[in-house]
Design a protein around this motif. Structure first.
Motif, PDB file in Angstrom:
ATOM      1  N   PRO A  86       0.825  -1.219   0.000  1.00 32.70           N
ATOM      2  CA  PRO A  86       0.000   0.000   0.000  1.00 32.70           C
ATOM      3  C   PRO A  86       0.855   1.264   0.000  1.00 32.70           C
ATOM      4  CG  PRO A  86      -0.737  -1.549   1.683  1.00 32.70           C
ATOM      5  CD  PRO A  86       0.564  -2.068   1.165  1.00 32.70           C
ATOM      6  N   HIS A  87       0.297   2.325  -0.554  1.00 26.87           N
ATOM      7  CA  HIS A  87       0.978   3.616  -0.642  1.00 26.87           C
ATOM      8  C   HIS A  87       1.427   4.055   0.759  1.00 26.87           C
ATOM      9  CE1 HIS A  87       0.787   8.023  -2.184  1.00 26.87           C
ATOM     10  NE2 HIS A  87       1.946   7.480  -2.461  1.00 26.87           N
ATOM     11  N   GLY A  88       2.731   4.295   0.909  1.00 26.26           N
ATOM     12  CA  GLY A  88       3.301   4.600   2.223  1.00 26.26           C
ATOM     13  C   GLY A  88       3.234   6.059   2.626  1.00 26.26           C
ATOM     14  N   MET A 144       1.511  10.296   1.214  1.00 30.96           N
ATOM     15  CA  MET A 144       0.459  11.025   0.494  1.00 30.96           C
ATOM     16  C   MET A 144       1.091  11.748  -0.676  1.00 30.96           C
ATOM     17  SD  MET A 144      -0.949  13.133   3.747  1.00 30.96           S
ATOM     18  CE  MET A 144      -2.320  13.916   2.917  1.00 30.96           C
ATOM     19  N   ASP A 145       0.371  11.771  -1.809  1.00 30.70           N
ATOM     20  CA  ASP A 145       0.835  12.548  -2.956  1.00 30.70           C
ATOM     21  C   ASP A 145       0.043  13.846  -3.029  1.00 30.70           C
ATOM     22  OD1 ASP A 145       2.526  10.501  -3.577  1.00 30.70           O
ATOM     23  OD2 ASP A 145       1.312   9.707  -5.230  1.00 30.70           O
ATOM     24  N   PHE A 146       0.785  14.956  -3.176  1.00 29.43           N
ATOM     25  CA  PHE A 146       0.162  16.267  -3.329  1.00 29.43           C
ATOM     26  C   PHE A 146       0.393  16.750  -4.749  1.00 29.43           C
ATOM     27  CE2 PHE A 146       1.083  16.100   1.204  1.00 29.43           C
ATOM     28  CZ  PHE A 146      -0.013  16.702   1.778  1.00 29.43           C
ATOM     29  N   LEU A 160       4.387  15.889  -5.261  1.00 28.57           N
ATOM     30  CA  LEU A 160       5.191  15.702  -4.060  1.00 28.57           C
ATOM     31  C   LEU A 160       4.655  14.508  -3.287  1.00 28.57           C
ATOM     32  CD1 LEU A 160       7.392  16.719  -1.978  1.00 28.57           C
ATOM     33  CD2 LEU A 160       5.449  17.745  -0.784  1.00 28.57           C
ATOM     34  N   HIS A 161       5.534  13.553  -3.007  1.00 32.87           N
ATOM     35  CA  HIS A 161       5.177  12.448  -2.118  1.00 32.87           C
ATOM     36  C   HIS A 161       5.719  12.813  -0.744  1.00 32.87           C
ATOM     37  CE1 HIS A 161       4.829   8.107  -0.823  1.00 32.87           C
ATOM     38  NE2 HIS A 161       5.762   8.541   0.007  1.00 32.87           N
ATOM     39  N   PHE A 162       4.802  12.874   0.244  1.00 26.28           N
ATOM     40  CA  PHE A 162       5.206  13.154   1.627  1.00 26.28           C
ATOM     41  C   PHE A 162       4.902  11.935   2.474  1.00 26.28           C
ATOM     42  CE2 PHE A 162       3.883  14.503   5.925  1.00 26.28           C
ATOM     43  CZ  PHE A 162       5.109  14.994   6.371  1.00 26.28           C
TER      44      PHE A 162
END
Ligand SMILES: [Zn+2]
Length: 312
Positions: free
Chosen positions: A192-194, A196-198, A273-275
């Protein structure tokens, strides 16, 4: 000596006996606040409070032991911790969290039960060219080396607490891919996506969601140009796919400081941006912490008392 005099004498004797048996902090207690239940992937706060001097507090959770910073506030010793579970990695069910408290040479431990409840995150089925899904053999050694460096960065457990709530939004754009989203790539389920993408156009300044020290800055195969920030207590945040990095390893940064510019370096299909937020090695959902406060998160906790002097 009359009756009242005898009683006064008896109470003086009792007080003397108590002071003699429990010198210093007579019957000192510590209060531990924790959630009895938490959703898979959700961060939670632990607070240990005592009027007796706490010389050390540590939390054992998911195979890691994290020492917590103790601060003196309003004549109370307070230790705060931020923890969570990584969805897809930690199974829902009952989990044990152990808190160890040291007070002037006395050491006490309490075991707490936390129920991790299942959370349904979004699922997406995608079909991509196989070359994009499986990295070529000639980069496997590079990937392994980078994974080791990231593992080391995520295992940092600095005592000094620098994290605070709420977190600063690193960019103003909307969330295009939430935490926990499960991608089924070419019919194969991926982790699963680790984070959040903005949404962020190429070159957008990226702000530090938390203050701290840069523990890792590099150009990695998957994450591209990436920055990892240590905020103490096992709290490490990271920023991926940057176009440029504006900080150096070892550098101290303030909350909201610009750490670089967003881009699409590494394995990325477009600028964003992946945070991500790692709490003692568990990648958690940062979303609730952008509006969350410590006192708000403590409202969802229960408490237990721990006697730290005299008895157990
Ligand atoms: Zn992402």
């Amino acid at each position: 000596m009359g009756l009242s005099g005898r009683m006064r004498w008896a109470s003086v004797c009792l007080l003397f006996l108590l002071v003699f048996l429990f010198p210093g902090e007579a019957l000192a207690r510590a209060n531990v606040q924790y959630p009895s239940s938490v959703g898979s992937g959700s961060p939670f706060v632990i607070r240990v409070t005592s009027s007796a001097p706490l010389t050390g507090v540590s939390v054992q959770w998911q195979g890691r032991n994290i020492p917590l910073d103790v601060a003196l506030w309003n004549n109370h010793y307070i230790a705060l911790g931020l923890f969570g579970t990584q969805t897809g990695k930690v199974k829902p069910g009952l989990h044990t969290l152990k808190v160890t408290v040291n007070s002037n040479g006395t050491r006490r431990r309490i075991s707490l039960s936390i129920r991790v409840t299942p959370v349904k995150y979004r699922e997406d089925h995608l079909t991509l060219p196989e070359s994009m899904v499986t990295p070529p053999a000639n980069v496997l050694a590079r990937i392994a080396k980078e994974r080791k460096a990231v593992g080391k960065a995520l295992s940092t457990a600095t005592l000094t607490r620098e994290w605070g709530l709420p977190l600063v939004r690193p960019v103003d754009g909307i969330v295009t891919s939430p935490y926990g989203r499960r991608r089924i790539l070419n019919k194969k389920p991926r982790t699963p996506h680790g984070g959040m993408d903005f949404r962020a156009a190429q070159g957008t300044p990226v702000r530090a969601a938390l203050p701290g020290r840069v523990v890792l800055a590099g150009d990695h195969y998957f994450a591209g140009k990436s920055v990892y920030v240590d905020s103490g207590g096992g709290v490490i945040s990271h920023y991926f796919h940057l176009d440029s990095i504006g900080v150096k390893e070892g550098e101290r940064i303030n909350r909201g400081a610009v750490i670089g510019k967003s881009g699409m370096t590494g394995r990325s299909t477009g600028p964003h941006l992946h945070f991500g937020l790692s709490l003692s090695g568990q990648l958690v959902n940062p979303e609730p912490l952008f509006d969350g406060t410590i006192s708000g998160m403590l409202e969802k906790t229960v408490s237990r008392t721990l006697n730290i002097t005299g008895g157990k």
